[in-house]
Design an enzyme around this catalytic site. Structure first.
Site, mmCIF file in Angstrom:
data_model
loop_
_atom_site.group_PDB
_atom_site.id
_atom_site.type_symbol
_atom_site.label_atom_id
_atom_site.label_comp_id
_atom_site.label_asym_id
_atom_site.label_seq_id
_atom_site.Cartn_x
_atom_site.Cartn_y
_atom_site.Cartn_z
ATOM 1 N N GLY A 121 0.844 -1.191 0.000
ATOM 2 C CA GLY A 121 0.000 0.000 0.000
ATOM 3 C C GLY A 121 0.874 1.234 0.000
ATOM 4 C CB CYS A 173 5.372 -3.744 0.300
ATOM 5 S SG CYS A 173 6.152 -2.138 0.135
ATOM 6 C CE1 TYR A 174 1.315 1.208 5.878
ATOM 7 C CE2 TYR A 174 -0.592 -0.204 5.537
ATOM 8 C CZ TYR A 174 0.026 0.840 6.194
ATOM 9 O OH TYR A 174 -0.641 1.510 7.185
ATOM 10 C CG HIS A 204 5.710 -5.292 -4.587
ATOM 11 N ND1 HIS A 204 4.444 -5.213 -4.074
ATOM 12 C CD2 HIS A 204 6.350 -4.162 -4.206
ATOM 13 C CE1 HIS A 204 4.303 -4.069 -3.418
ATOM 14 N NE2 HIS A 204 5.442 -3.416 -3.479
ATOM 15 C CD GLU A 228 2.769 -8.117 -5.418
ATOM 16 O OE1 GLU A 228 3.602 -8.815 -4.818
ATOM 17 O OE2 GLU A 228 2.450 -6.974 -5.049
ATOM 18 C CG ASP A 255 -16.140 -10.341 -19.940
ATOM 19 O OD1 ASP A 255 -15.260 -11.215 -20.062
ATOM 20 O OD2 ASP A 255 -15.906 -9.188 -19.541
ATOM 21 C CE LYS A 267 -11.923 -9.813 -21.100
ATOM 22 N NZ LYS A 267 -13.131 -8.980 -21.116
#
Ligand code: XMP
Length: 519
Positions: free
Chosen positions: A53, A84-85, A171, A173, A230, A375
């Site tokens: 964050g 992180c945060y 990070h 990710e 979609d 998605k």
């Protein structure tokens, strides 16, 4: 099914964390950082990840975890990974110390691994990781152990003695941490010990059963089908569940791509055998309303409202014939529904994007079968349901269509020119086998006439701008550095074959500061 809760502390990467976990075969759900313990108990996660964050733990209103969160974790023995945060918060709230460091770390950094058990299992030291922080850990809570460090950050990863709290300053990710997926996998498999249960085949079966139960054996469902991924996947799921009690409405709004009107009908009516497929040709209705309109937001508004009008009228007609129409299906997906970055409110409205919510006064119940999916998951499901590749792999196309790819007022002549140019571009990009690796490739019509020469004649025609971008999620995008010969071929074909264009330019702007679409 084992689940992972991702608590959102305002990171731009929260959805990315959730997707990474799902890629590991584990269902993940995003929760606000101040989720109640009651809701946590209901979700019953097997593990929890705290996102990063933008805040500092010492800021007055920075997000904090509820004080009883820590007791809950100990009582339920749920492992937590702070990123992180999130890593700062665990330390701060368990009486360790965080400090603002004079040397901010940003970008790729070498990480020295001090302990290869668990989080860093199978990884060599050093590892490249992506950092983006000012604050860092000064001292750990009692009984915590350092797992990794960098030159500027002596505590870059830790774990607690009871193996419940883990933290990484970087990070894992993002793609810039090349082995980040392994670190997340280690957390999920070695620490949390979650079992794989998020299997799309099972999801399809359960979803079809669910639709059958919700709709019942007589009622009918109405769906606005655009031909995009979609709504097409929703259509197929419903068709499998309730057959021809699904009524799909496909509207030609006058701003679709070349041949799209025919292709969508061919696929659903002929190839997939949809009987109650209702095509409404409202081209003139839309184009009349759009006449002389140049403001992009106004174009979007008109297209949105006109669609609702047309859709509502058609539904009323159908209801006269089929009083059993009781449901309205929508192609809402997870990111449409779960907004992240709840802790900062700095984003301003750039474009009134994203698609229409249908009128609330329709007395139909809403069903949204894709509401929990990303998605890429929708695409995989589409593939498994037999949706043709041309729909699944199609580049994103905005709801307001070509209207936002013609700068200024639109009319039939400009649309025809743009459609012809765009068709050539896509054909060449596909021939060069680049289509699937690009986020989007399209032409834009610029209402500027410039001088050219063809044969012995002077020409005075419009400009076509080519926009081709690479991106992972459309939040940022880079223009594609395509081969000059290919660009030359595209340009000369457009100028030679499309009447009305005598100049082609290549857009070399990134997002930000430019956006992908022109309006
Ligand atoms: P921008 O132009 O904001 O676009 O960089 C980001 C992504 O969103 C798509 N886009 C839309 N999609 N309705 C949509 O469904 C819209 O009104 C809309 N406007 C832009 C755009 O194509 C790109 O992929």
């Amino acid at each position: 099914m084992d689940k992972i809760g991702i608590m959102d502390l305002g990171s731009q990467y929260t959805h990315l964390i959730a997707r990474r976990i799902r890629e590991l075969g584990i269902y993940s759900e995003i929760l606000p950082y101040n989720v109640s313990l009651q809701e946590l108990r209901t979700l019953s996660p097997k593990g929890i990840i705290l996102s990063g964050g933008p805040n500092s733990v010492y800021e007055l209103n920075s997000p904090k975890l509820p004080s009883r969160f820590f007791n809950f974790i100990r009582e339920e023995q749920i492992p937590v990974l702070g990123i992180c945060y999130g890593l700062h918060l665990i330390v701060h709230q368990l009486n360790g110390e965080i400090e603002a460091h004079d040397k901010k770390e940003y970008g790729k950094v070498e990480l020295d691994i001090l302990d290869i058990d668990e989080l860093f299992h199978t990884l060599d030291s050093p590892q490249i990781v992506w950092m983006s922080h000012g604050d860092q850990v000064k001292s750990l809570p009692l009984g915590f152990k350092i797992l990794a460090k960098t030159n500027n950050c002596p505590i870059a990863a830790y774990k607690s003695q009871d193996s419940l709290f883990y933290g990484v300053q970087f990070h894992p990710e993002v793609a810039h941490t090349p082995n980040g997926k392994i670190i997340l996998k280690n957390f999920i498999e070695r620490v949390v010990k979650a079992k794989k249960g998020w299997i799309l085949e099972d999801w399809i079966e359960q979803s079809i059963e669910q639709i059958k139960m919700t709709v019942g054996s007589k009622n009918r469902v109405i769906l606005g089908l655009s031909g995009g991924v979609d709504s097409s996947v929703v259509a197929l799921l419903l068709h499998k569940a309730i057959g021809d009690r699904l009524h799909s409405i496909f509207v030609n709004n006058g701003v679709l791509r070349k041949n799209e009107v025919d292709e969508v009908q061919e696929i659903f009516k002929n190839k997939l055998g949809f009987k109650n497929f209702h095509f409404i040709d409202a081209e003139d209705y839309f184009l009349n309303k759009l006449k002389n309109i140049s403001d992009p937001e106004e174009k979007r508004r008109i297209i949105g409202h006109s669609f609702i009008e047309v859709f509502e009228n058609q539904t009323k007609e159908l209801e006269k014939k089929y009083p059993d129409i009781k449901f309205l299906a929508q192609g809402t997906i997870y990111p449409d529904r779960v907004e992240t970055s709840t802790t900062s409110d700095t984003s301003s409205k750039i474009k009134s994007h994203h698609n229409l919510t249908l009128p609330e006064n329709m007395s139909l119940k809403i069903i949204e079968p894709l509401r929990d999916l990303y998605k890429d998951e929708v695409r995989k499901i589409g593939l498994k349901l037999g949706l043709p590749a041309e729909i699944i792999q199609r580049h994103p196309f905005p709801g307001p269509g070509l209207a936002v790819r013609i700068v200024g007022p639109i009319d039939k002549q400009k649309l025809e020119i743009l459609r012809n140019a765009d068709e050539i571009l896509i054909e060449e990009i596909k021939k060069a086998m680049l289509y699937d690796s690009l986020w989007q490739a399209f032409c834009v019509f610029l209402p500027l006439k410039t001088v050219g020469v063809m044969g012995d004649y002077r020409t005075y025609e419009y400009i076509c701008s080519i926009r081709i971008v690479e991106s992972l999620d459309a939040m940022t995008a880079n223009f594609a550095k395509l081969n000059w010969d290919l660009l030359e071929k595209i340009s000369s074909r457009i100028v030679n074959e499309v009447k009305g264009i005598n100049r082609v330019v290549y857009d070399i702007s990134n997002k930000p500061p430019s956006t992908i679409e022109y309006e």
